[in-house]
Design a protein around this motif. Structure first.
Motif, mmCIF file in Angstrom:
data_model
loop_
_atom_site.group_PDB
_atom_site.id
_atom_site.type_symbol
_atom_site.label_atom_id
_atom_site.label_comp_id
_atom_site.label_asym_id
_atom_site.label_seq_id
_atom_site.Cartn_x
_atom_site.Cartn_y
_atom_site.Cartn_z
ATOM 1 N N THR A 1 -1.077 7.845 21.737
ATOM 2 C CA THR A 1 -1.145 6.432 21.392
ATOM 3 C C THR A 1 -0.354 6.200 20.120
ATOM 4 O O THR A 1 -0.462 6.958 19.168
ATOM 5 N N ARG A 2 0.435 5.138 20.119
ATOM 6 C CA ARG A 2 1.254 4.908 18.929
ATOM 7 C C ARG A 2 0.453 4.269 17.801
ATOM 8 O O ARG A 2 -0.500 3.534 18.035
ATOM 9 N N GLU A 3 0.891 4.576 16.608
ATOM 10 C CA GLU A 3 0.288 4.030 15.399
ATOM 11 C C GLU A 3 0.761 2.590 15.259
ATOM 12 O O GLU A 3 1.956 2.312 15.321
ATOM 13 N N MET A 4 -0.156 1.658 15.029
ATOM 14 C CA MET A 4 0.196 0.240 15.014
ATOM 15 C C MET A 4 0.223 -0.376 13.614
ATOM 16 O O MET A 4 0.765 -1.460 13.445
ATOM 17 N N THR A 5 -0.341 0.302 12.630
ATOM 18 C CA THR A 5 -0.401 -0.261 11.280
ATOM 19 C C THR A 5 -0.209 0.851 10.258
ATOM 20 O O THR A 5 -0.792 1.927 10.395
ATOM 21 N N VAL A 6 0.615 0.562 9.247
ATOM 22 C CA VAL A 6 0.767 1.466 8.111
ATOM 23 C C VAL A 6 0.744 0.640 6.837
ATOM 24 O O VAL A 6 1.150 -0.529 6.824
ATOM 25 N N SER A 7 0.258 1.247 5.755
ATOM 26 C CA SER A 7 0.246 0.546 4.477
ATOM 27 C C SER A 7 0.277 1.550 3.336
ATOM 28 O O SER A 7 0.018 2.735 3.524
ATOM 29 N N ASP A 8 0.586 1.027 2.169
ATOM 30 C CA ASP A 8 0.602 1.832 0.955
ATOM 31 C C ASP A 8 0.357 0.879 -0.211
ATOM 32 O O ASP A 8 0.504 -0.339 -0.063
ATOM 33 N N SER A 9 0.002 1.439 -1.360
ATOM 34 C CA SER A 9 -0.314 0.626 -2.534
ATOM 35 C C SER A 9 0.326 1.212 -3.779
ATOM 36 O O SER A 9 0.638 2.401 -3.830
ATOM 37 N N VAL A 10 0.449 0.357 -4.787
ATOM 38 C CA VAL A 10 0.946 0.762 -6.092
ATOM 39 C C VAL A 10 0.335 -0.180 -7.128
ATOM 40 O O VAL A 10 0.014 -1.329 -6.810
ATOM 41 N N VAL A 11 0.172 0.324 -8.343
ATOM 42 C CA VAL A 11 -0.274 -0.534 -9.435
ATOM 43 C C VAL A 11 0.966 -1.007 -10.179
ATOM 44 O O VAL A 11 1.815 -0.204 -10.582
ATOM 45 N N PRO B 1 6.403 3.264 12.695
ATOM 46 C CA PRO B 1 5.436 3.539 11.625
ATOM 47 C C PRO B 1 5.979 4.537 10.592
ATOM 48 O O PRO B 1 5.818 4.323 9.394
ATOM 49 N N GLN B 2 6.631 5.605 11.029
ATOM 50 C CA GLN B 2 7.226 6.558 10.083
ATOM 51 C C GLN B 2 8.290 5.866 9.232
ATOM 52 O O GLN B 2 8.339 6.030 8.013
ATOM 53 N N PHE B 3 9.122 5.089 9.882
ATOM 54 C CA PHE B 3 10.215 4.402 9.204
ATOM 55 C C PHE B 3 9.684 3.368 8.206
ATOM 56 O O PHE B 3 10.138 3.297 7.066
ATOM 57 N N LYS C 1 -3.081 -3.967 -8.329
ATOM 58 C CA LYS C 1 -2.852 -3.084 -7.184
ATOM 59 C C LYS C 1 -2.264 -3.958 -6.079
ATOM 60 O O LYS C 1 -2.902 -4.913 -5.620
ATOM 61 N N VAL C 2 -1.038 -3.647 -5.681
ATOM 62 C CA VAL C 2 -0.370 -4.363 -4.597
ATOM 63 C C VAL C 2 -0.381 -3.451 -3.375
ATOM 64 O O VAL C 2 0.080 -2.308 -3.444
ATOM 65 N N THR C 3 -0.914 -3.956 -2.273
ATOM 66 C CA THR C 3 -0.926 -3.207 -1.024
ATOM 67 C C THR C 3 -0.025 -3.928 -0.034
ATOM 68 O O THR C 3 -0.218 -5.130 0.228
ATOM 69 N N GLU C 4 0.955 -3.213 0.485
ATOM 70 C CA GLU C 4 1.854 -3.752 1.503
ATOM 71 C C GLU C 4 1.481 -3.121 2.830
ATOM 72 O O GLU C 4 1.330 -1.894 2.924
ATOM 73 N N THR C 5 1.330 -3.957 3.864
ATOM 74 C CA THR C 5 0.919 -3.482 5.183
ATOM 75 C C THR C 5 1.864 -4.020 6.240
ATOM 76 O O THR C 5 2.190 -5.211 6.247
ATOM 77 N N THR D 1 3.900 -8.009 11.741
ATOM 78 C CA THR D 1 3.245 -8.787 10.706
ATOM 79 C C THR D 1 3.323 -7.987 9.410
ATOM 80 O O THR D 1 3.064 -6.782 9.405
ATOM 81 N N TRP D 2 3.703 -8.663 8.347
ATOM 82 C CA TRP D 2 3.768 -8.068 7.012
ATOM 83 C C TRP D 2 2.727 -8.751 6.141
ATOM 84 O O TRP D 2 2.618 -9.976 6.146
ATOM 85 N N ARG D 3 1.986 -7.948 5.376
ATOM 86 C CA ARG D 3 0.921 -8.494 4.533
ATOM 87 C C ARG D 3 0.962 -7.827 3.158
ATOM 88 O O ARG D 3 1.237 -6.631 3.043
ATOM 89 N N TYR D 4 0.679 -8.625 2.147
ATOM 90 C CA TYR D 4 0.608 -8.155 0.764
ATOM 91 C C TYR D 4 -0.723 -8.606 0.193
ATOM 92 O O TYR D 4 -1.034 -9.791 0.223
ATOM 93 N N ASP D 5 -1.509 -7.641 -0.299
ATOM 94 C CA ASP D 5 -2.787 -7.938 -0.937
ATOM 95 C C ASP D 5 -2.674 -7.596 -2.421
ATOM 96 O O ASP D 5 -2.019 -6.608 -2.790
ATOM 97 N N PHE D 6 -3.321 -8.412 -3.257
ATOM 98 C CA PHE D 6 -3.238 -8.277 -4.707
ATOM 99 C C PHE D 6 -4.647 -8.131 -5.270
ATOM 100 O O PHE D 6 -5.499 -8.969 -5.010
ATOM 101 N N GLU D 7 -4.871 -7.061 -6.055
ATOM 102 C CA GLU D 7 -6.185 -6.803 -6.635
ATOM 103 C C GLU D 7 -6.009 -6.444 -8.103
ATOM 104 O O GLU D 7 -5.288 -5.494 -8.438
ATOM 105 N N SER D 8 -6.674 -7.184 -8.966
ATOM 106 C CA SER D 8 -6.616 -6.921 -10.392
ATOM 107 C C SER D 8 -7.319 -5.597 -10.689
ATOM 108 O O SER D 8 -8.457 -5.377 -10.261
#
Length: 167
Positions: free
Chosen positions: A2-12, A145-147, A114-118, A101-108
């Motif tokens: 089954t292929r991976e449908m979502t990937v994300s990473d975060s940085v401060v 997903p790898q790319f 902390k910015v999370t890009e998904t 779909t591209w998403r950016y979450d922001f957490e103080s």
């Protein structure tokens, strides 16, 4: 498999959530950080992003260039920004089809935000094998997903560098 449908990473990032939201929710800025996006043109620009806002993104990978039509689906200042890519083409986004779909979450947090890009693969109707073959052709041997995991890391690193302070 089954292929991976979502990937994300975060940085401060050394900036407050509202500043980062304002920068990222303006799609004309994305070319400043993304290894693939060259910026965008907003169809009906306003002072800030809004749900329903349309924009055409310009992209480049190797020698290939293309454009995408996108629609903002979440515009929550200082908290979250999300858009869907729903059309693609070489010079104009003519092929209407769910793409991503591209998403950016922001957490103080301590030290900034902390910015999370998904990235989420919206090609749900594609058979896994067709997606795998297509992905490996257009990414030179990787799955999307790898790319995208690599692209997200580069984008977040570039964003972090753009807001770094010198001591």
């Amino acid at each position: 498999m089954t292929r991976e449908m979502t990937v994300s990473d975060s940085v401060v990032v050394n900036a407050d959530p509202d500043t980062l939201y304002a920068a990222i929710s303006d799609p004309t800025n994305m070319g400043d950080w993304s290894p693939e996006n060259l910026g965008a043109v907003v169809t009906d620009p306003r002072d800030t992003a809004y749900v329903g806002m349309h924009f055409v993104g310009r992209n480049k990978r190797g020698g290939a260039t293309w454009v995408t039509r996108c629609t903002v689906t979440v515009a929550d200042p200082g908290k979250a920004f999300e858009f869907r890519v729903h059309a693609i083409g070489v010079k104009k986004p003519r092929l209407n089809a769910a793409n991503a779909t591209w998403r950016y979450d922001f957490e103080s947090v301590d030290g900034g935000t902390k910015v999370t890009e998904t990235w989420t693969d919206d090609r749900r109707k594609w058979p896994d094998v067709a997606a795998l073959v297509f992905d490996k052709v257009v990414t030179r041997g990787r799955t999307f997903p790898q790319f995208q995991r690599r692209n997200i890391r580069k984008t977040l690193d570039n964003l972090q560098k753009a807001y770094a302070t010198t001591s």
